[in-house]
Design an enzyme around this catalytic site. Structure first.
Site, mmCIF file in Angstrom:
data_model
loop_
_atom_site.group_PDB
_atom_site.id
_atom_site.type_symbol
_atom_site.label_atom_id
_atom_site.label_comp_id
_atom_site.label_asym_id
_atom_site.label_seq_id
_atom_site.Cartn_x
_atom_site.Cartn_y
_atom_site.Cartn_z
ATOM 1 N N GLU A 1 40.621 48.730 36.622
ATOM 2 C CA GLU A 1 40.270 49.167 34.951
ATOM 3 C C GLU A 1 41.203 50.575 35.063
ATOM 4 O O GLU A 1 40.646 51.624 35.623
ATOM 5 C CB GLU A 1 38.757 49.865 35.015
ATOM 6 N N HIS B 1 33.160 52.642 40.299
ATOM 7 C CA HIS B 1 33.670 52.609 38.694
ATOM 8 C C HIS B 1 34.050 53.974 38.560
ATOM 9 O O HIS B 1 33.853 55.027 39.035
ATOM 10 C CB HIS B 1 32.367 52.371 37.892
ATOM 11 N N GLY C 1 32.630 46.657 29.247
ATOM 12 C CA GLY C 1 31.660 47.655 28.699
ATOM 13 C C GLY C 1 31.070 47.417 27.548
ATOM 14 O O GLY C 1 30.427 46.666 27.242
ATOM 15 N N GLY C 2 31.461 48.158 26.586
ATOM 16 C CA GLY C 2 30.930 48.120 25.094
ATOM 17 C C GLY C 2 30.808 46.677 24.588
ATOM 18 O O GLY C 2 29.559 46.671 23.949
ATOM 19 N N ASN D 1 29.206 45.054 31.922
ATOM 20 C CA ASN D 1 28.694 46.403 32.652
ATOM 21 C C ASN D 1 28.050 47.078 31.390
ATOM 22 O O ASN D 1 28.834 47.660 30.805
ATOM 23 C CB ASN D 1 29.813 47.138 33.242
ATOM 24 N N TRP D 2 26.881 47.055 31.407
ATOM 25 C CA TRP D 2 26.075 47.755 30.487
ATOM 26 C C TRP D 2 26.214 49.093 30.305
ATOM 27 O O TRP D 2 25.807 49.881 29.297
ATOM 28 C CB TRP D 2 24.701 47.444 30.403
ATOM 29 N N LYS D 3 26.560 49.817 31.650
ATOM 30 C CA LYS D 3 26.486 51.184 31.970
ATOM 31 C C LYS D 3 25.091 51.667 31.429
ATOM 32 O O LYS D 3 23.973 51.085 31.747
ATOM 33 C CB LYS D 3 27.704 51.960 31.039
ATOM 34 N N SER E 1 38.445 47.893 27.369
ATOM 35 C CA SER E 1 38.339 47.806 26.136
ATOM 36 C C SER E 1 38.659 46.198 25.734
ATOM 37 O O SER E 1 39.411 45.765 24.771
ATOM 38 C CB SER E 1 39.318 48.609 25.322
ATOM 39 N N GLY F 1 36.716 52.401 27.197
ATOM 40 C CA GLY F 1 36.095 52.962 26.023
ATOM 41 C C GLY F 1 37.047 53.508 24.941
ATOM 42 O O GLY F 1 36.473 54.153 24.110
ATOM 43 N N GLU G 1 33.731 56.002 36.419
ATOM 44 C CA GLU G 1 32.845 56.928 35.840
ATOM 45 C C GLU G 1 31.961 57.471 37.026
ATOM 46 O O GLU G 1 31.650 58.813 36.964
ATOM 47 C CB GLU G 1 31.763 56.419 34.648
HETATM 48 P P1 13P Z 1 35.029 49.319 27.755
HETATM 49 O O1 13P Z 1 34.859 47.744 27.800
HETATM 50 O O2 13P Z 1 33.918 49.949 26.987
HETATM 51 O O3 13P Z 1 36.272 49.908 27.623
HETATM 52 O O4 13P Z 1 34.476 49.527 29.314
HETATM 53 C C1 13P Z 1 35.171 48.960 30.533
HETATM 54 C C2 13P Z 1 34.612 49.293 31.607
HETATM 55 O O5 13P Z 1 34.579 50.500 32.171
HETATM 56 C C3 13P Z 1 33.776 48.318 32.252
HETATM 57 O O6 13P Z 1 33.304 48.773 33.662
#
Ligand code: 13P
Length: 260
Positions: free
Chosen positions: A175, A103, A242-243, A11-13, A221, A181, A105
């Site tokens: 999640e 998600h 994510g990251g 997930n590149w956000k 993470s 993050g 967020e």
């Molecule tokens: P991180 O891997 O950056 O913690 O993010 C997880 C996430 O929200 C994937 O959707």
């Protein structure tokens, strides 16, 4: 993992513009090829910003890359006067396989609740794509020790009104918000506790065959250094990353989690 094909989705956000996206997808494909990636063993997917989808589609389909792609959100509406929204039909027309819904967020910054997430999942299914439905508790709930009950309440809400057949084909991403993050990854036991409880709940709400088929990811993470232990858990069928997915070499290592 039983007979379920693991899904490692990045997930590149809100990162990587369409020019950068082209480079990252190409590098991901080359790296996976160098590592002798076999798509039957684990599915790799990139979940990209709306503005990246067309270029990502063109590169992946043009070069027949073994990488799926999808979107990070979708409208609850089909069409019309909804400025700024993107419909499930628009995403299906771009051949998106996956659409992330709910998600944390989106829940946190855009007020999405389980009813909205449920409505979005239904739109994705109606357009013949696969929703990746996110659930997960915040830190306060984890500290109170009520995280399993909380997440199962979310599951009841987001799966309401779906058929067993629909649920068997979708993806649930657990999640925990405190692990997103933050670098604070859940332990493999934490991930298994909730993913196992989700599968049991799916069995209660639908039937055992549906529970056996639904894929449940862990997210929060995830990195190449911790993915193998998480993936070793019986009810964890993949990761939503994510990251670490923004670096194509690191993400390729995550996709190849069982071959360090
Ligand atoms: P991180 O891997 O950056 O913690 O993010 C997880 C996430 O929200 C994937 O959707």
């Amino acid at each position: 993992m039983a007979n379920r094909t693991p899904l490692l989705a990045g997930n590149w956000k809100m990162n990587l513009n369409h020019v950068e996206a082209a480079g990252v997808v190409q590098k991901l494909a080359w790296t996976l090829a160098d590592m002798n990636y076999e798509k039957d063993k684990a599915e790799a997917a990139v979940i990209v910003p709306f503005t990246d989808i067309r270029v990502v589609q063109t590169i992946i389909e043009g070069d027949k890359m073994p990488i799926a792609f999808g979107a990070q959100d979708v409208s609850v509406h089909d069409a019309g006067a909804y400025t700024g929204e993107i419909s499930s039909e628009m995403l299906a027309k771009l051949n998106c396989r996956y659409v992330v819904v709910g998600h944390s967020e989106r829940r946190e910054y855009h007020g999405e609740d389980d009813a909205i997430v449920n409505a979005k999942a239904k739109k994705v299914l109606a357009a013949a794509m696969t929703p990746i439905i996110c659930v997960g508790e915040k830190l306060e709930i984890r500290k109170e020790g009520t995280h399993v009950a909380f997440v199962l309440g979310q599951i009841d809400g987001v799966l309401a009104g779906l058929t067993a057949e629909q649920v068997a084909g979708l993806v649930i991403a657990y999640e925990p918000v405190w692990a997103i993050g933050t670098g604070e990854v859940a332990t493999p036991d934490d991930a298994q506790e909730v993913c196992g409880a989700i599968r049991t709940r799916v069995g209660e709400l639908f039937d055992d065959a549906t529970a056996e088929k639904v894929r449940i990811q862990y997210g929060g993470s995830v990195k190449s250094s911790n993915v193998a232990d998480i993936m070793a858990q019986p009810d964890v069928d993949g990761a939503l990353v994510g990251g670490a997915s923004l670096d194509p070499v690191e993400f390729a290592r995550i996709v190849m989690f069982d071959k360090k």
